[in-house]
Motif scaffolding. Structure first.
Motif, PDB file in Angstrom:
ATOM      1  N   UNK A  52      -5.566  -9.409 -11.302  1.00 21.28           N
ATOM      2  CA  UNK A  52      -6.068  -8.914 -10.306  1.00 21.28           C
ATOM      3  C   UNK A  52      -7.029  -7.581 -11.105  1.00 21.28           C
ATOM      4  N   UNK A  53      -6.606  -7.705 -11.916  1.00 20.19           N
ATOM      5  CA  UNK A  53      -7.946  -6.525 -13.174  1.00 20.19           C
ATOM      6  C   UNK A  53      -9.180  -7.030 -13.093  1.00 20.19           C
ATOM      7  N   UNK A  54      -9.380  -7.874 -12.980  1.00 22.17           N
ATOM      8  CA  UNK A  54     -10.721  -8.054 -12.903  1.00 22.17           C
ATOM      9  C   UNK A  54     -11.004  -8.082 -11.478  1.00 22.17           C
ATOM     10  N   UNK A  55     -10.298  -8.432 -10.574  1.00 23.17           N
ATOM     11  CA  UNK A  55     -11.079  -7.941  -8.766  1.00 23.17           C
ATOM     12  C   UNK A  55     -11.031  -6.525  -8.773  1.00 23.17           C
ATOM     13  N   UNK A  56     -10.347  -5.501  -9.634  1.00 24.00           N
ATOM     14  CA  UNK A  56     -10.036  -4.638  -9.086  1.00 24.00           C
ATOM     15  C   UNK A  56     -11.434  -4.075  -9.936  1.00 24.00           C
ATOM     16  N   UNK A  57     -11.829  -4.420 -11.109  1.00 22.98           N
ATOM     17  CA  UNK A  57     -12.943  -3.538 -11.589  1.00 22.98           C
ATOM     18  C   UNK A  57     -14.414  -3.695 -10.946  1.00 22.98           C
ATOM     19  N   UNK A  58     -13.583  -5.015  -9.989  1.00 17.25           N
ATOM     20  CA  UNK A  58     -14.929  -5.347  -9.056  1.00 17.25           C
ATOM     21  C   UNK A  58     -15.387  -4.990  -7.980  1.00 17.25           C
ATOM     22  N   UNK A  59     -14.149  -4.621  -7.481  1.00 22.44           N
ATOM     23  CA  UNK A  59     -14.144  -4.338  -6.138  1.00 22.44           C
ATOM     24  C   UNK A  59     -13.627  -2.157  -6.229  1.00 22.44           C
ATOM     25  N   UNK A  60     -13.421  -2.204  -7.050  1.00 20.96           N
ATOM     26  CA  UNK A  60     -13.120  -0.442  -7.589  1.00 20.96           C
ATOM     27  C   UNK A  60     -12.274   0.200  -6.502  1.00 20.96           C
ATOM     28  N   UNK A  84      -7.570  -0.042  -4.576  1.00 23.99           N
ATOM     29  CA  UNK A  84      -5.984  -0.826  -4.644  1.00 23.99           C
ATOM     30  C   UNK A  84      -5.867  -0.519  -3.372  1.00 23.99           C
ATOM     31  N   UNK A  85      -6.690  -0.409  -2.154  1.00 25.25           N
ATOM     32  CA  UNK A  85      -5.935  -1.042  -0.807  1.00 25.25           C
ATOM     33  C   UNK A  85      -5.903  -2.969  -1.087  1.00 25.25           C
ATOM     34  N   UNK A  86      -4.850  -2.566  -0.912  1.00 29.82           N
ATOM     35  CA  UNK A  86      -4.323  -4.398  -0.658  1.00 29.82           C
ATOM     36  C   UNK A  86      -5.109  -4.846   0.379  1.00 29.82           C
ATOM     37  N   UNK A 112       1.077  -1.101   0.189  1.00 31.04           N
ATOM     38  CA  UNK A 112       0.112  -0.091  -0.265  1.00 31.04           C
ATOM     39  C   UNK A 112       1.125   1.531   0.286  1.00 31.04           C
ATOM     40  N   UNK A 113       2.143   1.045   1.155  1.00 28.70           N
ATOM     41  CA  UNK A 113       2.930   2.682   0.426  1.00 28.70           C
ATOM     42  C   UNK A 113       3.432   2.470  -0.676  1.00 28.70           C
ATOM     43  N   UNK A 114       4.144   1.431  -1.169  1.00 33.03           N
ATOM     44  CA  UNK A 114       4.732   2.011  -3.041  1.00 33.03           C
ATOM     45  C   UNK A 114       3.458   1.788  -3.616  1.00 33.03           C
ATOM     46  N   UNK A 115       2.239   2.307  -3.613  1.00 32.62           N
ATOM     47  CA  UNK A 115       0.718   2.551  -4.839  1.00 32.62           C
ATOM     48  C   UNK A 115       2.032   3.957  -4.105  1.00 32.62           C
ATOM     49  N   UNK A 116       2.235   4.704  -3.944  1.00 34.85           N
ATOM     50  CA  UNK A 116       1.768   6.071  -3.126  1.00 34.85           C
ATOM     51  C   UNK A 116       3.852   7.008  -3.464  1.00 34.85           C
TER      52      UNK A 116
END
Length: 332
Positions: free
Chosen positions: A268-276, A278-280, A219-223
Motif C-alpha cells: 500500500x505504501x508503494x502504491x501511494x508513493x506512485x499514485x500520490x 489517498x482516494x480509495x 474514504x469517509x473514515x479517512x476524514x
C-alpha cells in the motif's frame, strides 16, 4: 494517473508472461508457445511444467499479491496506522496458529464424529478461523484503546502469544509434522494446483470484490469516524465487512501460500508513493495491481536459479523492508 495505471497493467501482463516462459528448468520459448497452444493434447514433462506448475503458480502469485496488498490497505485505513498489516497486527499469526493446530496437533486431519476434514480443506478452515479470531480481538481492543501505537503493540503481543503456542506444538509434534509445517511456513506460490485453482481464485475474488464495495465508507473514515457517521456511514457494519474481507483474504492466502511476509504491509505504501492520492476509488485498484506486480516479480526471482526454487520469504523482506524503513524515516 491513467498512464500509471496502464503501465501497471502492462507490468502485470509482462511479468505473468515471464513467469510462464522462465523458471528453474530451462525450456525453449518455442516449446512453451507450442505447449500453451496444444498442451492439452500431450502429457510430457514440458506440458506438466508449463500447465501444471508455472501457469497455476503465476495465477496464484497474481491473486495472492493483490489480496495481501488489499488487506494491508484496508487495515492501514481502518486503524489510521501506516504500520498496520496482516503480519504486524497478528492476523497472519492467527492463521499460522490455526494451521499449526491442524498440521502439528492433528497430523493434517480433523475428525468430529462421522465427519473428517483433511488436506487443504482443513487447513483453509483452520487458517480462516484463526485469522478471524485475532481480527475480532483487534477490533475489540480498538474500541478500548484510542492510541494507535497501543493498538499496534497489542497486535504484536498477540502475535507473540500465538508464536509461543506454535512453539509448544512444535515441541510436542512428530518430526514428519514439523517438517511439513516448516516447509509450509517458508511461503510459496506453487502449492495451488489447477484443480484447486477454482476455489482459491473464487475466495480471493470474493474478498477483493468485498473490499471494492467498501471504497466509499473507507474514504469517509479517512476524514474521521465522527465525520463518517455524519455522512451516514454505518461504522459497525463497515468494520464487520472489513473484518470479513481482510480475514478471508488473509486466511485463504496464508493457508495455500504460507505466511507471506511484507507484501501486505509494504505494497500500500508503494502504491501511494506512485499514485500520490489517498482516494480509495483510485488507490484501492492501484494497490491491487501493485500487489500483483510485486508478487509476480518475487515469484520470478524465486524460480530463476537453475534446478532449485528459493523460498518466497527469502525474497519478500528484501523488497518490503526498505519501503517500511523509508516510511518510518520519512515520518520521523
Amino acid at each position: 494517473m491513467r498512464f500509471r495505471i496502464c503501465l501497471l497493467i502492462v507490468g502485470v501482463v509482462a511479468l505473468f508472461i515471464l513467469n510462464i516462459f522462465f523458471g528453474s528448468v530451462h525450456i525453449d520459448a518455442t516449446d512453451v508457445l507450442q505447449t500453451l497452444l496444444h498442451g492439452g493434447e500431450s502429457e510430457d514433462a514440458i506440458s506438466y511444467i508449463i500447465l501444471g506448475s508455472r501457469l497455476p503458480t503465476a495465477l496464484t502469485a497474481m491473486l495472492a499479491g493483490a489480496g495481501l496488498a488489499t488487506a494491508g490497505l484496508l487495515l492501514q485505513t481502518s486503524f489510521h496506522n501506516p504500520l498496520a498489516g496482516p503480519s504486524i497486527l497478528g492476523i497472519s499469526s492467527g492463521a499460522n496458529l490455526g494451521v499449526a493446530i491442524v498440521m502439528l496437533a492433528f497430523g493434517g486431519t480433523i475428525t468430529a464424529g462421522l465427519y473428517s476434514w483433511s488436506g487443504y480443506l482443513a487447513i483453509v478452515g483452520a487458517a480462516f478461523l484463526g485469522s478471524m479470531l485475532i481480527m475480532g480481538l483487534l477490533l475489540f481492543f480498538s474500541s478500548l484503546l484510542k492510541n494507535n501505537l497501543m493498538l499496534l503493540i497489542t497486535g504484536i503481543m498477540m502475535g507473540y502469544i500465538t508464536s509461543s503456542v506454535i512453539s509448544l506444538l512444535n515441541f510436542l509434534a512428530s518430526v514428519e509434522n514439523i517438517q511439513s509445517f516448516l516447509i509450509w511456513g517458508m511461503g510459496n506460490f506453487n502449492s495451488v494446483s489447477m484443480q484447486q485453482m477454482p476455489i482459491f481464485a473464487t475466495l480471493c475474488i470474493v474478498g477483493l470484490v468485498l473490499a471494492l464495495l467498501l471504497i466509499k465508507p473507507l474514504n469517509a473514515i479517512l476524514l474521521g469516524e465522527n465525520y463518517a457517521v455524519n455522512l451516514g456511514v454505518n461504522i459497525q457494519r463497515t468494520r464487520n465487512l472489513l473484518l470479513l474481507a481482510t480475514g478471508l483474504l488473509t486466511a485463504v492466502i496464508t493457508a495455500y501460500c504460507g505466511p507471506v511476509a511484507f507484501l501486505g504491509l509494504a505494497t500500500p505504501h508503494v502504491a501511494f508513493l506512485l499514485l500520490g492520492t489517498s482516494n480509495h476509488r483510485v488507490l484501492l485498484p492501484f494497490t491491487m495491481l501493485t500487489g500483483a506486480v510485486l508478487a509476480l516479480l518475487c515469484n520470478l526471482l524465486c524460480t530463476l536459479p537453475p534446478t532449485t526454487v528459493i523460498p518466497l520469504n527469502a525474497i519478500t523482506p528484501i523488497m518490503g523492508a526498505p519501503v517500511i524503513l523509508y516510511i518510518i524515516l520519512r515520518r520521523k
